[in-house]
Design a protein around this motif. Structure first.
Motif, PDB file in Angstrom:
ATOM      1  N   LEU A 187      53.128  33.539  19.495  1.00 28.26           N
ATOM      2  CA  LEU A 187      52.015  32.609  19.680  1.00 28.26           C
ATOM      3  C   LEU A 187      51.745  31.826  18.402  1.00 28.26           C
ATOM      4  CD1 LEU A 187      49.713  31.490  21.354  1.00 28.26           C
ATOM      5  CD2 LEU A 187      48.396  33.546  20.831  1.00 28.26           C
ATOM      6  N   VAL A 188      51.798  32.502  17.241  1.00 28.43           N
ATOM      7  CA  VAL A 188      51.616  31.809  15.962  1.00 28.43           C
ATOM      8  C   VAL A 188      52.757  30.814  15.727  1.00 28.43           C
ATOM      9  CG1 VAL A 188      51.500  32.106  13.455  1.00 28.43           C
ATOM     10  CG2 VAL A 188      50.308  33.705  14.948  1.00 28.43           C
ATOM     11  N   ILE A 205      46.601  27.571  14.403  1.00 29.46           N
ATOM     12  CA  ILE A 205      45.508  28.446  14.813  1.00 29.46           C
ATOM     13  C   ILE A 205      45.716  29.845  14.249  1.00 29.46           C
ATOM     14  CG2 ILE A 205      45.232  27.146  16.954  1.00 29.46           C
ATOM     15  CD1 ILE A 205      46.426  29.593  18.415  1.00 29.46           C
ATOM     16  N   GLU A 206      44.626  30.585  14.094  1.00 26.74           N
ATOM     17  CA  GLU A 206      44.728  31.988  13.719  1.00 26.74           C
ATOM     18  C   GLU A 206      44.716  32.831  14.991  1.00 26.74           C
ATOM     19  OE1 GLU A 206      42.309  33.787  10.844  1.00 26.74           O
ATOM     20  OE2 GLU A 206      43.117  32.609   9.186  1.00 26.74           O
ATOM     21  N   VAL A 207      45.574  33.837  15.016  1.00 31.43           N
ATOM     22  CA  VAL A 207      45.707  34.678  16.208  1.00 31.43           C
ATOM     23  C   VAL A 207      45.237  36.089  15.866  1.00 31.43           C
ATOM     24  CG1 VAL A 207      47.347  35.704  17.823  1.00 31.43           C
ATOM     25  CG2 VAL A 207      47.588  33.312  17.154  1.00 31.43           C
ATOM     26  N   THR A 263      45.822  47.739   5.170  1.00 28.66           N
ATOM     27  CA  THR A 263      44.857  47.753   6.267  1.00 28.66           C
ATOM     28  C   THR A 263      44.696  49.164   6.813  1.00 28.66           C
ATOM     29  OG1 THR A 263      46.624  47.171   7.835  1.00 28.66           O
ATOM     30  CG2 THR A 263      45.344  45.356   6.905  1.00 28.66           C
ATOM     31  N   ASN A 264      43.688  49.340   7.664  1.00 26.46           N
ATOM     32  CA  ASN A 264      43.345  50.682   8.121  1.00 26.46           C
ATOM     33  C   ASN A 264      43.400  50.858   9.641  1.00 26.46           C
ATOM     34  OD1 ASN A 264      42.635  51.788   5.465  1.00 26.46           O
ATOM     35  ND2 ASN A 264      40.942  50.320   5.551  1.00 26.46           N
ATOM     36  N   SER A 265      43.952  49.891  10.332  1.00 21.33           N
ATOM     37  CA  SER A 265      44.121  50.024  11.776  1.00 21.33           C
ATOM     38  C   SER A 265      45.286  49.163  12.212  1.00 21.33           C
ATOM     39  CB  SER A 265      42.855  49.600  12.527  1.00 21.33           C
ATOM     40  OG  SER A 265      42.657  48.200  12.443  1.00 21.33           O
ATOM     41  N   PHE A 266      45.812  49.474  13.382  1.00 20.66           N
ATOM     42  CA  PHE A 266      46.911  48.683  13.923  1.00 20.66           C
ATOM     43  C   PHE A 266      46.483  47.232  14.083  1.00 20.66           C
ATOM     44  CE2 PHE A 266      49.164  46.734  17.462  1.00 20.66           C
ATOM     45  CZ  PHE A 266      50.484  46.978  17.121  1.00 20.66           C
ATOM     46  N   ARG A 267      45.325  47.035  14.646  1.00 19.41           N
ATOM     47  CA  ARG A 267      44.840  45.686  14.953  1.00 19.41           C
ATOM     48  C   ARG A 267      44.642  44.857  13.686  1.00 19.41           C
ATOM     49  NH1 ARG A 267      39.957  44.558  19.200  1.00 19.41           N
ATOM     50  NH2 ARG A 267      40.013  42.272  19.158  1.00 19.41           N
ATOM     51  N   GLU A 268      44.032  45.451  12.675  1.00 21.13           N
ATOM     52  CA  GLU A 268      43.769  44.725  11.425  1.00 21.13           C
ATOM     53  C   GLU A 268      45.059  44.293  10.751  1.00 21.13           C
ATOM     54  OE1 GLU A 268      41.538  45.487   7.098  1.00 21.13           O
ATOM     55  OE2 GLU A 268      41.822  47.147   8.510  1.00 21.13           O
ATOM     56  N   GLY A 269      46.015  45.207  10.669  1.00 21.75           N
ATOM     57  CA  GLY A 269      47.280  44.882  10.029  1.00 21.75           C
ATOM     58  C   GLY A 269      48.080  43.859  10.802  1.00 21.75           C
ATOM     59  N   LEU A 270      48.010  43.923  12.131  1.00 23.00           N
ATOM     60  CA  LEU A 270      48.760  42.974  12.951  1.00 23.00           C
ATOM     61  C   LEU A 270      48.234  41.554  12.768  1.00 23.00           C
ATOM     62  CD1 LEU A 270      50.921  42.344  14.965  1.00 23.00           C
ATOM     63  CD2 LEU A 270      49.413  43.126  16.804  1.00 23.00           C
ATOM     64  N   SER A 271      46.923  41.409  12.720  1.00 21.67           N
ATOM     65  CA  SER A 271      46.349  40.083  12.465  1.00 21.67           C
ATOM     66  C   SER A 271      46.806  39.541  11.112  1.00 21.67           C
ATOM     67  CB  SER A 271      44.821  40.147  12.504  1.00 21.67           C
ATOM     68  OG  SER A 271      44.352  40.420  13.800  1.00 21.67           O
ATOM     69  N   MET A 272      46.844  40.419  10.112  1.00 25.07           N
ATOM     70  CA  MET A 272      47.254  39.989   8.781  1.00 25.07           C
ATOM     71  C   MET A 272      48.710  39.534   8.758  1.00 25.07           C
ATOM     72  SD  MET A 272      47.314  42.099   5.152  1.00 25.07           S
ATOM     73  CE  MET A 272      45.544  42.083   4.903  1.00 25.07           C
ATOM     74  N   VAL A 273      49.595  40.299   9.364  1.00 19.13           N
ATOM     75  CA  VAL A 273      51.015  39.983   9.256  1.00 19.13           C
ATOM     76  C   VAL A 273      51.389  38.725  10.033  1.00 19.13           C
ATOM     77  CG1 VAL A 273      51.810  41.467  11.164  1.00 19.13           C
ATOM     78  CG2 VAL A 273      53.347  40.984   9.268  1.00 19.13           C
ATOM     79  N   VAL A 274      50.875  38.547  11.240  1.00 20.08           N
ATOM     80  CA  VAL A 274      51.304  37.378  12.017  1.00 20.08           C
ATOM     81  C   VAL A 274      50.700  36.087  11.488  1.00 20.08           C
ATOM     82  CG1 VAL A 274      51.745  38.728  14.107  1.00 20.08           C
ATOM     83  CG2 VAL A 274      49.496  37.639  13.800  1.00 20.08           C
ATOM     84  N   ASN A 275      49.526  36.166  10.874  1.00 23.36           N
ATOM     85  CA  ASN A 275      48.883  34.950  10.380  1.00 23.36           C
ATOM     86  C   ASN A 275      49.301  34.565   8.973  1.00 23.36           C
ATOM     87  OD1 ASN A 275      47.041  34.109  12.592  1.00 23.36           O
ATOM     88  ND2 ASN A 275      46.157  36.139  12.278  1.00 23.36           N
TER      89      ASN A 275
END
Length: 282
Positions: free
Chosen positions: A25-26, A32-34, A212-224
């Motif tokens: 998507l990115v 856009i930020e995903v 990061t400290n969660s799957f979701r947080e790290g995923l946002s960081m890496v793809v963006n």
């Protein structure tokens, strides 16, 4: 950190596919930020479609079946065209770091999953020649490191152990490869590229996993923050998915992923190899 092996295995597989979806998507909408697979609705793209990384991974994970599907049959989008890509087996003139295409890492995590419990077989089956026309010893080194990191995560080791270079000092690796687990500690996210090379993508994935400290947080960081978000994201998604487990992921995110039947098949086959008695009675 996930406590059950089944949670870690499903987390690794679904995590990679989720990261592929969001990274794709990115790629399509770099302005856009995903932060969720459902952000696709904001730009009128269908939710949950994964592409080359997951397609290639599934192809190898199911390749030993008599009725193994082709790349075209596996492809979630039915438009993905994947050809084995040549290894960039050259040296970076500034850092002397080997430059290899990121897709050489795909078979590595398959080896970790399908040979769980036998580390010597994990390393022996790291075969990048299955995804590259010209693979080199640097490709093999990157595969060994990534497979070992996945193996550590699947065995439930602590995050600091997974990313500690001391734990992989017994591996015979090309100079510069193990530097991934050193260099991310002395940099910032703005200095990383997350490009489609084994070194840059794995460096970005490792950085985001550590910071990061969660799957979701790290995923946002890496793809963006990656120039090749679906490849760097896929590596992060598998490592972090194995570490945090499926239960750490938002439930509606898992519902968004397309064709979970194929993904679940790989998980069930892996669990049957590891715990046949438990799976037979399940």
């Amino acid at each position: 950190m996930a406590t059950k092996l089944s949670d870690r295995i499903y987390g690794m597989i679904i995590g990679g596919a989720l990261a592929d979806c969001m990274g794709t998507l990115v790629s399509y909408c770099p302005d856009i930020e995903v932060h969720s697979p459902y952000d696709a609705l904001n730009v009128h793209i269908q939710v949950g479609y994964w592409t080359e990384p997951t397609t290639l991974w599934l192809h190898h994970a199911l390749s030993d079946l008599d009725t193994a599907p082709s790349l075209e049959e596996i492809s979630c989008t039915n438009v993905v065209q994947i050809e084995p890509s040549p290894c960039g087996s050259i040296e970076n003139t500034e850092t002397e770091t080997p430059v290899c295409n990121c897709n050489c890492l795909v078979t590595a995590s398959v080896a970790s999953l399908m040979n769980f419990g036998d580390y010597s077989e994990v390393i022996r089956n790291c075969n990048p020649s299955r995804t590259s026309i010209f693979s080199c010893d640097a490709c093999t080194s990157f595969c060994k490191l990534y497979a070992s990191m996945i193996d550590s995560a699947l065995h439930g080791r602590h995050k600091d152990e997974i990313i500690n270079p001391i734990y992989y000092s017994n591996l015979v690796l090309r100079p510069g490869v193990l530097d991934i687990l050193v260099n991310f500690r002395n940099t910032s996210i703005n200095q990383l590229t997350g490009e489609n090379t084994a070194y840059d993508a794995l460096l970005m994935a490792t950085y985001c996993f550590k910071k990061t400290n969660s799957f979701r947080e790290g995923l946002s960081m890496v793809v963006n923050n990656s120039l090749a978000p679906k490849w760097a994201g896929f590596l992060y998604g598998q490592i972090a998915g194995a570490y945090y487990g499926l239960t750490d992921m938002p439930e509606n995110w898992m519902d968004a992923v397309q064709d979970t039947i194929s993904l679940s098949l790989v998980a069930r086959r892996a669990l049957y190899r590891i715990m046949p008695e438990e799976q037979s009675s399940a």
